[in-house]
Design a protein around this motif. Structure first.
Motif, PDB file in Angstrom:
ATOM      1  N   THR A  11      -0.113  19.968  -1.936  1.00  0.00           N
ATOM      2  CA  THR A  11       1.174  19.332  -2.206  1.00  0.00           C
ATOM      3  C   THR A  11       2.344  20.163  -1.679  1.00  0.00           C
ATOM      4  O   THR A  11       2.401  21.383  -1.902  1.00  0.00           O
ATOM      5  CB  THR A  11       1.366  19.082  -3.706  1.00  0.00           C
ATOM      6  OG1 THR A  11       2.674  18.525  -3.925  1.00  0.00           O
ATOM      7  CG2 THR A  11       1.216  20.359  -4.519  1.00  0.00           C
TER       8      THR A  11
ATOM      9  N   ALA B 139      -0.445   8.887  -6.876  1.00  0.00           N
ATOM     10  CA  ALA B 139      -1.388   9.266  -5.818  1.00  0.00           C
ATOM     11  C   ALA B 139      -1.332  10.759  -5.516  1.00  0.00           C
ATOM     12  O   ALA B 139      -2.233  11.290  -4.860  1.00  0.00           O
ATOM     13  CB  ALA B 139      -1.108   8.468  -4.546  1.00  0.00           C
ATOM     14  N   ARG B 140      -0.298  11.454  -5.979  1.00  0.00           N
ATOM     15  CA  ARG B 140      -0.194  12.892  -5.742  1.00  0.00           C
ATOM     16  C   ARG B 140      -0.973  13.713  -6.765  1.00  0.00           C
ATOM     17  O   ARG B 140      -0.994  14.948  -6.694  1.00  0.00           O
ATOM     18  CB  ARG B 140       1.276  13.327  -5.778  1.00  0.00           C
ATOM     19  CG  ARG B 140       2.109  12.796  -4.632  1.00  0.00           C
ATOM     20  CD  ARG B 140       3.546  13.279  -4.753  1.00  0.00           C
ATOM     21  NE  ARG B 140       4.394  12.717  -3.699  1.00  0.00           N
ATOM     22  CZ  ARG B 140       5.722  12.839  -3.673  1.00  0.00           C
ATOM     23  NH1 ARG B 140       6.343  13.506  -4.634  1.00  0.00           N
ATOM     24  NH2 ARG B 140       6.422  12.300  -2.692  1.00  0.00           N
TER      25      ARG B 140
ATOM     26  N   ASP C 113      -3.264  16.957  -5.945  1.00  0.00           N
ATOM     27  CA  ASP C 113      -3.095  17.267  -4.525  1.00  0.00           C
ATOM     28  C   ASP C 113      -3.112  18.783  -4.334  1.00  0.00           C
ATOM     29  O   ASP C 113      -2.232  19.493  -4.799  1.00  0.00           O
ATOM     30  CB  ASP C 113      -1.774  16.674  -4.041  1.00  0.00           C
ATOM     31  CG  ASP C 113      -1.627  16.726  -2.525  1.00  0.00           C
ATOM     32  OD1 ASP C 113      -0.736  16.038  -2.014  1.00  0.00           O
ATOM     33  OD2 ASP C 113      -2.410  17.450  -1.872  1.00  0.00           O
TER      34      ASP C 113
ATOM     35  N   GLN D  43      -3.659   0.673  -9.679  1.00  0.00           N
ATOM     36  CA  GLN D  43      -2.906   1.649  -8.880  1.00  0.00           C
ATOM     37  C   GLN D  43      -2.328   2.780  -9.719  1.00  0.00           C
ATOM     38  O   GLN D  43      -1.529   3.568  -9.225  1.00  0.00           O
ATOM     39  CB  GLN D  43      -1.778   0.917  -8.142  1.00  0.00           C
ATOM     40  CG  GLN D  43      -2.298  -0.194  -7.236  1.00  0.00           C
ATOM     41  CD  GLN D  43      -1.153  -0.985  -6.642  1.00  0.00           C
ATOM     42  OE1 GLN D  43      -0.604  -0.619  -5.617  1.00  0.00           O
ATOM     43  NE2 GLN D  43      -0.761  -2.047  -7.308  1.00  0.00           N
TER      44      GLN D  43
ATOM     45  N   THR E 170       1.178  15.654 -10.969  1.00  0.00           N
ATOM     46  CA  THR E 170       2.028  15.123  -9.913  1.00  0.00           C
ATOM     47  C   THR E 170       3.488  15.238 -10.308  1.00  0.00           C
ATOM     48  O   THR E 170       3.816  15.341 -11.502  1.00  0.00           O
ATOM     49  CB  THR E 170       1.687  13.645  -9.633  1.00  0.00           C
ATOM     50  OG1 THR E 170       2.690  13.071  -8.775  1.00  0.00           O
ATOM     51  CG2 THR E 170       1.633  12.826 -10.910  1.00  0.00           C
TER      52      THR E 170
ATOM     53  N   PRO F 220       0.812  -1.228   0.000  1.00  0.00           N
ATOM     54  CA  PRO F 220       0.000   0.000   0.000  1.00  0.00           C
ATOM     55  C   PRO F 220       0.842   1.274   0.000  1.00  0.00           C
ATOM     56  O   PRO F 220       2.072   1.231  -0.006  1.00  0.00           O
ATOM     57  CB  PRO F 220      -0.794  -0.134   1.305  1.00  0.00           C
ATOM     58  CG  PRO F 220       0.112  -0.914   2.206  1.00  0.00           C
ATOM     59  CD  PRO F 220       0.849  -1.882   1.321  1.00  0.00           C
ATOM     60  N   ASN F 221       0.140   2.404   0.010  1.00  0.00           N
ATOM     61  CA  ASN F 221       0.751   3.732   0.183  1.00  0.00           C
ATOM     62  C   ASN F 221       1.722   4.086  -0.939  1.00  0.00           C
ATOM     63  O   ASN F 221       2.829   4.572  -0.704  1.00  0.00           O
ATOM     64  CB  ASN F 221       1.457   3.832   1.548  1.00  0.00           C
ATOM     65  CG  ASN F 221       0.523   3.606   2.705  1.00  0.00           C
ATOM     66  OD1 ASN F 221      -0.634   4.016   2.661  1.00  0.00           O
ATOM     67  ND2 ASN F 221       1.006   2.921   3.730  1.00  0.00           N
ATOM     68  N   ASP F 222       1.306   3.843  -2.172  1.00  0.00           N
ATOM     69  CA  ASP F 222       2.098   4.272  -3.331  1.00  0.00           C
ATOM     70  C   ASP F 222       3.460   3.591  -3.399  1.00  0.00           C
ATOM     71  O   ASP F 222       4.419   4.148  -3.935  1.00  0.00           O
ATOM     72  CB  ASP F 222       2.293   5.796  -3.281  1.00  0.00           C
ATOM     73  CG  ASP F 222       2.101   6.434  -4.651  1.00  0.00           C
ATOM     74  OD1 ASP F 222       1.551   5.781  -5.543  1.00  0.00           O
ATOM     75  OD2 ASP F 222       2.509   7.602  -4.814  1.00  0.00           O
ATOM     76  N   GLN F 223       3.570   2.379  -2.840  1.00  0.00           N
ATOM     77  CA  GLN F 223       4.865   1.695  -2.798  1.00  0.00           C
ATOM     78  C   GLN F 223       4.910   0.429  -3.657  1.00  0.00           C
ATOM     79  O   GLN F 223       5.951  -0.187  -3.795  1.00  0.00           O
ATOM     80  CB  GLN F 223       5.217   1.335  -1.352  1.00  0.00           C
ATOM     81  CG  GLN F 223       5.409   2.520  -0.431  1.00  0.00           C
ATOM     82  CD  GLN F 223       6.555   3.398  -0.874  1.00  0.00           C
ATOM     83  OE1 GLN F 223       7.696   2.962  -0.985  1.00  0.00           O
ATOM     84  NE2 GLN F 223       6.266   4.665  -1.158  1.00  0.00           N
ATOM     85  N   ASP F 224       3.770   0.040  -4.235  1.00  0.00           N
ATOM     86  CA  ASP F 224       3.741  -1.230  -4.950  1.00  0.00           C
ATOM     87  C   ASP F 224       4.546  -1.185  -6.244  1.00  0.00           C
ATOM     88  O   ASP F 224       4.887  -2.227  -6.791  1.00  0.00           O
ATOM     89  CB  ASP F 224       2.295  -1.633  -5.254  1.00  0.00           C
ATOM     90  CG  ASP F 224       2.163  -3.112  -5.593  1.00  0.00           C
ATOM     91  OD1 ASP F 224       2.696  -3.945  -4.823  1.00  0.00           O
ATOM     92  OD2 ASP F 224       1.551  -3.439  -6.623  1.00  0.00           O
TER      93      ASP F 224
ATOM     94  N   GLN G 224       4.668   8.582  -8.472  1.00  0.00           N
ATOM     95  CA  GLN G 224       3.753   9.102  -7.443  1.00  0.00           C
ATOM     96  C   GLN G 224       2.388   9.463  -8.024  1.00  0.00           C
ATOM     97  O   GLN G 224       1.947  10.615  -7.940  1.00  0.00           O
ATOM     98  CB  GLN G 224       4.353  10.331  -6.750  1.00  0.00           C
ATOM     99  CG  GLN G 224       5.555  10.041  -5.893  1.00  0.00           C
ATOM    100  CD  GLN G 224       6.855  10.392  -6.593  1.00  0.00           C
ATOM    101  OE1 GLN G 224       6.865  11.037  -7.631  1.00  0.00           O
ATOM    102  NE2 GLN G 224       7.960   9.956  -6.026  1.00  0.00           N
TER     103      GLN G 224
END
Length: 542
Positions: free
Chosen positions: A432, A425-426, A429, A352, A417, A310-314, A423
């Motif tokens: 940001t 997920a940004r 934002d 994702q 982003t 999770p958290n943009d790390q996959d 990234q």
């Protein structure tokens, strides 16, 4: 045909305009995000963020951006070669981009007070205001720009905590990616010559492709060996090309302190991805006598097939598998499970928003389908149509390049982003902390992969463009437009960087004088339309 909304008006996007955007992004990268192309300290390293509000150019996580830059250059060379176009600029940048990475490796120990060593341990950048002629650097970065100038630089090299400049597993992933793409796209006989003399890398290699393999091997082996290798510049030292030791550590350490690096030290869980990617790029295995560690890491990486981080790390896991082709049965030497891996990577990446990962796998291993849209319902737009979806994303990229200054001040959500590739997920934002214009390497990666996979290296865009010259540029009162054809009717529009149409007109024949006296100083885009063909150039108004 898709459109991109910029401010009040819109610009129609076409494959021709997408190529024009690519060229504009590349020029901007060289002139506004790099201090220069060459061997010197700080050179040939792309910055990530041009924060014009603060007046700072930032080399945040520079080696991650550098890995993307390497991949862009490798694919660009293959595309240009396939079109029989000039490749000299690309060859020069390829050579010095690899040279810069060796420079970060060789001087890493020096940065921490030790003896230089070309061993696979690298620092993230060597951008230092104290070591540069800042008047020259700022003149280059701000050349021709009447506003939004940069007044200072920021980098991990200048961080008050020196350990923030150490390598990490994240940096290594993107570098391995770029190096593997070069190995795939660039022939082994390609060398770079200057003034008729073939140029050597720091380890005396001259082949661009082979050097990419040497660097990739050094990086992976350094992590694998747990800092058991020290290499000085001796042409007879076999360690220059990556010692094949038997250790299996994959805990990244600083060779001066023998402590784990401050950020991202534990690459053990992903180690099978690194070593398998190394194998497919170079043909070199990574043997070990530590059978327990080998068995554990083999099992761990297979577990990741069904475990999304999770958290943009996959992206770390699927990026490595895109180059390792590891699932479901371990390292596939003959790539017989390429289609299986594509079926896993496609929907997982789409879920994702790492849509470039399936294209990366396809570039490395081939195959007719990357399964990007295979998991969405049949009545969904672009169902089982990756080409259409990728083209849609390319159309959305802003002509003036990606940026985000918060509070909704960005030209397009998808490209708002710091990096659409790393990234996502940004996007959008509004708070940001990474405000500014971005280097556009994400778009360039998407564009080149799309070109290789769907357009073919001999794309037709060049054959249909209504080319034109524009001068003077920068200009004050008027510009001259000279077209590539002696006959024809043309319409010409001038847009602001927010997409607002500021002027328009039409003319016939090969040459036209166009008054711009009423435009405020700034950066604009001149769009020439001839029939269904559109060509765009940047204009700077004093």
């Amino acid at each position: 045909m898709a459109t991109i909304l910029l401010g009040c008006d819109s610009l129609a996007q076409t494959p021709v305009l997408n190529e024009e955007k690519y060229r504009e992004y590349r020029e901007c990268l060289r002139n506004e995000f790099m201090i220069g192309i060459g061997p010197g300290m700080g050179m040939s390293l792309p910055a990530s963020i041009r924060d014009t509000a603060a007046g700072i150019l930032q080399w945040t996580d520079c080696t991650m951006a550098h890995g993307e830059y390497l991949a862009v250059l490798g694919m660009e060379y293959k595309i240009l070669e396939g079109r029989a176009e000039d490749t000299e600029q690309t060859k020069e940048e390829l050579f010095y981009a690899l040279y810069a990475l060796n420079r970060l490796d060789y001087t890493a120990e020096t940065f921490f007070g030790g003896t230089p060593s070309l061993n696979g341990f690298f620092i993230r950048d060597d951008i230092s205001e104290d070591s540069l002629n800042m008047d020259t650097v700022l003149a280059h970065l701000n050349q021709g720009l009447p506003q939004y100038e940069i007044s200072g630089l920021d980098s991990d090299y200048m961080d008050e905590i020196p350990r923030n400049n150490e390598e990490s597993l994240d940096q290594a992933i993107l570098l391995v990616t770029g190096l593997a793409v070069i190995k795939k796209c660039v022939p082994e006989d390609l060398e770079y010559s200057m003034d008729g003399e073939v140029q050597q890398f720091q380890d005396f290699e001259t082949s661009i492709s082979l050097e990419a393999g040497h660097i990739l091997t050094r990086i992976v082996n350094y992590m694998k060996e747990g800092d058991s290798v020290t290499v000085h510049l001796d042409p007879d030292d076999p360690n220059l090309y990556g010692i094949q030791g038997e250790a299996w550590d994959f805990i990244i350490k600083n060779p001066l302190t023998m402590q784990e690096v401050l950020r991202g030290p534990n690459a053990f869980f992903l180690s099978k991805g690194y070593t398998s990617a190394k194998f497919h790029a170079t043909g070199l295995f990574s043997p070990t006598t530590d059978l327990t560690a080998d068995t554990i890491t083999d099992s761990l990486f297979i577990v990741f097939e069904n475990l999304i981080i999770p958290n943009d790390q996959d992206f770390k896991v699927i990026n490595l598998n895109a180059m390792a082709n590891f699932w479901p049965d371990g390292l596939q030497e003959d790539t017989t499970n390429t289609e299986y891996n594509a079926r896993v990577l496609g929907p997982r990446a789409k879920q994702q928003y790492y849509e470039w990962i399936p294209m990366l796998h396809q570039v490395i291993f081939g195959g007719e389908n990357n399964y990007l849209m295979s998991a969405v319902p049949p009545d969904t737009v672009f169902y089982n149509d990756p080409e259409g979806y990728y083209e849609y994303l390319l159309h959305l990229a802003p002509v003036e390049g990606p940026y985000n200054y918060g509070n909704g001040y960005y030209p397009n959500y998808e490209w708002s982003t710091t990096s659409r590739t790393i990234q996502p997920a940004r996007r959008g934002d509004i708070t940001t902390p990474f405000t500014g214009h971005y280097n556009g390497l994400d778009y360039m990666l998407y564009y080149n992969m799309f070109n290789l996979l769907f357009e073919g290296p001999t794309g037709e865009a060049e054959q249909h463009q209504a080319e034109f010259s524009l001068y003077p540029n920068p200009a004050s009162n008027r510009i001259v437009i000279i077209t590539s054809y002696t006959r024809g009717d043309y319409s010409l529009s001038i847009f602001s960087t927010r997409g607002e149409k500021r002027m328009e007109g039409s003319f016939s024949g090969p040459e036209h004088y166009f008054s711009i006296a009423g435009l405020p100083p700034g950066i604009y885009f001149v769009v020439l339309t001839a029939g269904n063909n559109i060509t765009t150039k940047k204009l700077i108004k004093h």
